[in-house]
Design an enzyme around this catalytic site. Structure first.
Site, PDB file in Angstrom:
ATOM      1  N   ARG A 190       7.329  11.994 -37.329  1.00 54.79           N
ATOM      2  CA  ARG A 190       7.392  13.294 -36.879  1.00 54.79           C
ATOM      3  C   ARG A 190       6.660  13.336 -35.527  1.00 54.79           C
ATOM      4  O   ARG A 190       5.728  12.914 -35.154  1.00 54.79           O
ATOM      5  CB  ARG A 190       6.714  14.180 -37.814  1.00 54.79           C
ATOM      6  CG  ARG A 190       7.795  14.721 -38.822  1.00 54.79           C
ATOM      7  CD  ARG A 190       7.048  15.506 -39.896  1.00 54.79           C
ATOM      8  NE  ARG A 190       6.149  15.217 -40.679  1.00 54.79           N
ATOM      9  CZ  ARG A 190       4.570  15.273 -40.450  1.00 54.79           C
ATOM     10  NH1 ARG A 190       4.501  16.201 -39.375  1.00 54.79           N
ATOM     11  NH2 ARG A 190       3.867  14.852 -41.053  1.00 54.79           N
ATOM     12  N   TYR A 196      14.706  10.404 -37.011  1.00 57.41           N
ATOM     13  CA  TYR A 196      14.048  10.113 -37.755  1.00 57.41           C
ATOM     14  C   TYR A 196      13.492  11.324 -38.713  1.00 57.41           C
ATOM     15  O   TYR A 196      12.931  12.234 -38.470  1.00 57.41           O
ATOM     16  CB  TYR A 196      12.645   9.651 -37.302  1.00 57.41           C
ATOM     17  CG  TYR A 196      11.865   8.651 -38.247  1.00 57.41           C
ATOM     18  CD1 TYR A 196      12.243   7.454 -38.632  1.00 57.41           C
ATOM     19  CD2 TYR A 196      10.771   9.461 -38.944  1.00 57.41           C
ATOM     20  CE1 TYR A 196      11.444   6.856 -39.774  1.00 57.41           C
ATOM     21  CE2 TYR A 196       9.929   8.771 -40.074  1.00 57.41           C
ATOM     22  CZ  TYR A 196      10.412   7.253 -40.183  1.00 57.41           C
ATOM     23  OH  TYR A 196       9.813   6.648 -41.214  1.00 57.41           O
ATOM     24  N   LYS A 211      11.278  19.139 -44.196  1.00 60.35           N
ATOM     25  CA  LYS A 211      10.016  19.924 -43.458  1.00 60.35           C
ATOM     26  C   LYS A 211      10.586  21.297 -42.725  1.00 60.35           C
ATOM     27  O   LYS A 211       9.664  22.326 -42.573  1.00 60.35           O
ATOM     28  CB  LYS A 211       9.362  19.250 -42.521  1.00 60.35           C
ATOM     29  CG  LYS A 211       8.873  17.787 -42.862  1.00 60.35           C
ATOM     30  CD  LYS A 211       8.112  17.875 -44.430  1.00 60.35           C
ATOM     31  CE  LYS A 211       7.570  16.526 -44.819  1.00 60.35           C
ATOM     32  NZ  LYS A 211       6.489  16.508 -45.793  1.00 60.35           N
ATOM     33  N   HIS A 214       3.303  22.118 -49.302  1.00 64.42           N
ATOM     34  CA  HIS A 214       3.430  20.738 -49.123  1.00 64.42           C
ATOM     35  C   HIS A 214       2.809  20.005 -50.506  1.00 64.42           C
ATOM     36  O   HIS A 214       1.586  19.504 -50.285  1.00 64.42           O
ATOM     37  CB  HIS A 214       2.735  20.429 -47.931  1.00 64.42           C
ATOM     38  CG  HIS A 214       3.141  18.991 -47.342  1.00 64.42           C
ATOM     39  ND1 HIS A 214       2.170  18.294 -46.616  1.00 64.42           N
ATOM     40  CD2 HIS A 214       4.021  18.118 -47.546  1.00 64.42           C
ATOM     41  CE1 HIS A 214       2.771  17.157 -46.338  1.00 64.42           C
ATOM     42  NE2 HIS A 214       3.735  16.882 -46.911  1.00 64.42           N
ATOM     43  N   SER A 217       0.446  14.319 -45.182  1.00 65.66           N
ATOM     44  CA  SER A 217       1.371  13.167 -45.334  1.00 65.66           C
ATOM     45  C   SER A 217       0.827  11.710 -45.421  1.00 65.66           C
ATOM     46  O   SER A 217      -0.126  11.587 -44.725  1.00 65.66           O
ATOM     47  CB  SER A 217       2.394  13.073 -44.058  1.00 65.66           C
ATOM     48  OG  SER A 217       3.212  14.373 -43.916  1.00 65.66           O
ATOM     49  N   CYS A 267      -0.985  10.148 -47.768  1.00 62.38           N
ATOM     50  CA  CYS A 267      -2.403  10.403 -48.609  1.00 62.38           C
ATOM     51  C   CYS A 267      -2.021  10.156 -49.855  1.00 62.38           C
ATOM     52  O   CYS A 267      -2.934  10.528 -50.644  1.00 62.38           O
ATOM     53  CB  CYS A 267      -2.941  11.758 -48.161  1.00 62.38           C
ATOM     54  SG  CYS A 267      -3.560  11.881 -46.447  1.00 62.38           S
ATOM     55  N   ASP A 309       6.840  16.136 -52.883  1.00 62.51           N
ATOM     56  CA  ASP A 309       6.272  16.430 -51.469  1.00 62.51           C
ATOM     57  C   ASP A 309       6.383  17.820 -51.217  1.00 62.51           C
ATOM     58  O   ASP A 309       5.604  18.708 -50.557  1.00 62.51           O
ATOM     59  CB  ASP A 309       7.231  16.027 -50.426  1.00 62.51           C
ATOM     60  CG  ASP A 309       6.941  15.882 -49.171  1.00 62.51           C
ATOM     61  OD1 ASP A 309       5.738  15.787 -48.715  1.00 62.51           O
ATOM     62  OD2 ASP A 309       7.756  16.147 -48.249  1.00 62.51           O
ATOM     63  N   ARG A 339       9.659   4.019 -44.432  1.00 66.48           N
ATOM     64  CA  ARG A 339      10.093   4.877 -45.563  1.00 66.48           C
ATOM     65  C   ARG A 339      11.146   4.298 -46.525  1.00 66.48           C
ATOM     66  O   ARG A 339      12.039   3.578 -46.147  1.00 66.48           O
ATOM     67  CB  ARG A 339      10.504   6.278 -44.962  1.00 66.48           C
ATOM     68  CG  ARG A 339       9.437   6.971 -44.332  1.00 66.48           C
ATOM     69  CD  ARG A 339       8.615   7.761 -44.966  1.00 66.48           C
ATOM     70  NE  ARG A 339       7.410   8.380 -44.333  1.00 66.48           N
ATOM     71  CZ  ARG A 339       6.751   9.185 -44.757  1.00 66.48           C
ATOM     72  NH1 ARG A 339       6.966   9.888 -45.997  1.00 66.48           N
ATOM     73  NH2 ARG A 339       5.853   9.752 -43.958  1.00 66.48           N
TER      74      ARG A 339
HETATM   75  O1  SAT Z   1       9.000  12.460 -41.767  1.00 70.93           O
HETATM   76  S1  SAT Z   1       8.764  13.259 -42.793  1.00 70.93           S
HETATM   77  O2  SAT Z   1       8.077  14.646 -42.293  1.00 70.93           O
HETATM   78  O3  SAT Z   1      10.045  13.687 -43.523  1.00 70.93           O
HETATM   79  C1  SAT Z   1       7.717  12.900 -43.845  1.00 70.93           C
HETATM   80  C2  SAT Z   1       6.130  13.080 -43.716  1.00 70.93           C
HETATM   81  O4  SAT Z   1       5.657  13.186 -42.932  1.00 70.93           O
HETATM   82  O5  SAT Z   1       5.552  13.786 -44.900  1.00 70.93           O
HETATM   83 MN    MN Z   2       5.406  15.203 -46.885  1.00 64.47          MN
END
Ligand code: SAT
Ligand code: MN
Length: 601
Positions: free
Chosen positions: A73, A212, A221, A241, A263, A265, A288, A380
């Site tokens: 991100r 991405y 998000k 979140h 994110s 963690c 998430d 991922r």
């Molecule tokens: O790339 S994402 O935002 O979907 C994953 C994350 O940072 O939690």
């Molecule tokens: Mn997340």
């Protein structure tokens, strides 16, 4: 284009407008079918964007590599374009909506030339929800379409349910790489210029330049957190979140727990935890995002709006997250920026002994002697949540689950004990508002720096964070004035280290011991000591059966050191000052009360 499969006039008008601006060669309406998935993934394999994995190892699954500049991100390029900058607040980038639209319109002009524009109707949460939350993403990336099919309910069913006039969030996405004069495509097209823009008043999303994850899968998000958080503020609910889990004790007592962690963690690991404590059971509702609304019973009910898991790959293995490994073994997944084995499977750091040879995430030969890691730290897996062997039945229920406890957590080497319980709701909101964590590879930027990450929502609050804190405080009113119906709030830290740098707590499945304490606290059964920061378990109150933990380490992981907490005070003060008048006065009062308790300690 053949006849559009809908008579939704607002949708049709918007598609016409976007097509006129972006000039795609063709428009494809996505139906979400198996045949469509096969056609898209075949095309992506032919173009070199995807590599098909071995059918026996990972059926119907693919390996993707991004451009090395497009791996996470981009918070610096993410904007909340509210009409008034005071509504975006100090934690978001802001630009006036008209200015952003003008700027991005020029970027979008002709940007889909030589490409297909896909129309992806999607729904966040079950289609049979009382008020289904629709979005439509227009994208020129077939990788995004394939990923959206995993991450959301999408296609014909959604479009049918939208009928001729359902409200929806328009979400426009382009990789920003037109193919002019028959120019050859790249495996991962993207643009150096990136904007991820949100228009909260009109509930629109415009994304440009990145392919991405959170930048391009706009249901996640952008919609389910940033835009939904604004709707939630207006309508009296929460878009958070958070993971959601169902925890069942050996006696069959069920608790539903939500947990907010930044994110990378460990939300996915905790959501699918395999308890080491005998007789305890965890089932997954979400890993998430949680949407939480008050039920008629005055309790806070949570649903998971997503349909897939987009988890951090490195560190995931049969020890840390066996249920994720079982989910992935069923296939139907896309792996991005991990390493490829010579026999057509995937590999990443943390998966045991490395093979003698791999192709790394940059497409280079890799051996155990290589200096670089084989997989990007933010690589991922994208996989259907219904493949999770411990998915709770309640996942499918549009009402969701009534939340008993909320965990806030981050990555902290020092100061923060393994677990503590907030004194009450407002103290819990204070804990969330001051939550801190060391940064991870999930966002572009420096890794390992402590920053405040309120409710793990810093990059995702779609409005002024001061107003967001007030909204959290006001949630107490939704519980029909009965504070006992609100979830209890806990603060956890699996990442505390000893003076020698070692992790003090083994984490993963052993976290079931902390969950047991939380569950017993909810029933008034577990012991705690009152400390200046909240209630911390007595060493005896944690069930450590079968765990080889030095008493000194146990003491260290539970320690509340007033001197360490004193050091946080100037940082918290500075943090609160940033919100000016918008910081709820009760949070200043909480800080004062904490100072007083620390002074007495
Ligand atoms: O790339 S994402 O935002 O979907 C994953 C994350 O940072 O939690
Ligand atoms: Mn997340």
């Amino acid at each position: 284009m053949s006849q559009p499969p809908t008579s939704h006039s607002r949708l049709l008008a918007w598609i016409d407008e976007v097509a006129a601006l972006t000039t795609p060669d063709r428009i494809v309406w996505c139906d979400g079918s198996e045949a469509e998935w096969t056609r898209l993934t075949d095309e992506l394999v032919d173009s070199g964007a995807l590599v098909r994995l071995d059918e026996k190892k990972k059926p119907n699954s693919f390996w993707a590599r991004t451009d090395p500049s497009d791996v996470a991100r981009v918070e610096e390029r993410t904007y909340i374009c509210s009409v008034d900058d005071a509504d975006a607040g100090p934690t978001n980038n802001w630009m006036p909506p008209a200015e952003m639209k003008q700027l991005m319109t020029e970027l979008y002009r002709g940007c889909m030339t030589g490409r297909t524009m896909y129309v992806v109707p999607f729904c966040m949460g079950p289609l049979d929800a009382g008020q289904p939350m629709f979005g439509v993403e227009l994208t020129d990336s077939p990788y995004v379409v394939a990923s959206m099919r995993i991450m959301t309910r999408m296609g014909t069913e959604v479009l049918a349910k939208m009928g001729a006039d359902a409200d929806f969030v328009p979400a426009l996405h382009s990789v920003g790489a037109p193919l002019r004069n028959g120019e050859a495509d790249k495996a991962w097209p993207c643009n150096e210029i990136k904007y991820i823009s949100h228009f909260p008043e009109t509930r629109e999303i415009w994304s440009f330049g990145s392919g991405y994850g959170g930048n391009s899968l706009l249901g996640k998000k952008c919609f389910a957190l940033r835009i939904a958080s604004v709707a939630a503020r207006d309508e009296g609910w929460l878009a958070e979140h958070m993971l959601i889990m169902k925890l069942t004790s050996p006696e069959g007592v069920v608790k539903y727990i939500a947990g907010a962690f930044p994110s990378a963690c460990g939300k996915t690991n905790l959501a699918m935890l395999d308890p080491t404590l005998d007789g305890w059971k965890v089932e997954t509702v979400g890993d998430d995002i949680a949407w939480m609304r008050f039920g008629e019973d005055g309790r806070l009910w949570a649903t998971n709006p997503e349909f897939g898991l987009f988890g951090v790959a490195p560190g995931t293995d049969f020890h840390t997250n066996p249920n994720a490994m079982r989910t992935l073994a069923k296939g139907n997944s896309v792996f991005t920026n991990v390493a490829l084995t010579d026999d057509g499977d995937i590999w990443w750091e943390g998966m045991g002994e490395p093979p003698a040879h791999l192709t790394d995430w940059k497409g280079r030969d890799w051996t155990p002697a290589s200096e670089d890691v084989s997989s990007h730290p933010n690589s991922r897996f994208c996989t259907p949540i219904e493949q999770c062997p411990i998915l709770a039945d309640e996942y499918h229920d549009p009402r969701g689950v009534p939340i008993d406890a909320i965990l806030f957590g981050g990555r902290r080497k020092t100061t923060v004990p393994l677990v503590s319980e907030a004194r009450d709701w407002v103290h819990g909101v204070y804990l969330g508002a001051t939550l801190s964590s060391e940064t991870t590879a999930a966002a572009v930027g420096q890794v390992g720096v402590v920053r405040r990450d309120p409710m793990a929502m810093l990059p995702f609050i779609g409005y002024h964070a001061g107003d967001y804190f007030q909204h959290w405080i006001d949630m107490a009113k939704g519980a029909s004035g009965d504070a006992a119906k609100l979830p209890k709030i806990f603060y956890v830290n699996w990442f505390r280290r000893g003076d020698d740098g070692r992790f003090l707590w083994p984490g993963f499945g052993e976290n079931s011991r902390v969950l047991k304490w939380v569950a017993e606290r909810l029933d008034g059964k577990a012991d705690a000591v009152e400390t200046p920061i909240g209630h911390v378990p007595t060493p005896e109150a944690l069930d450590l059966t079968g765990l080889d933990l030095e008493p000194a380490d146990l003491a260290a992981v539970l320690r509340v050191d007033p001197a360490e907490w004193q050091e946080e005070i100037p940082q918290v003060t500075e943090w609160f000052v940033r919100f000016g008048d918008k910081l709820p006065a009760v949070l200043w009062a909480e800080l004062d009360a904490l100072k007083a308790r620390l002074a007495d300690a």
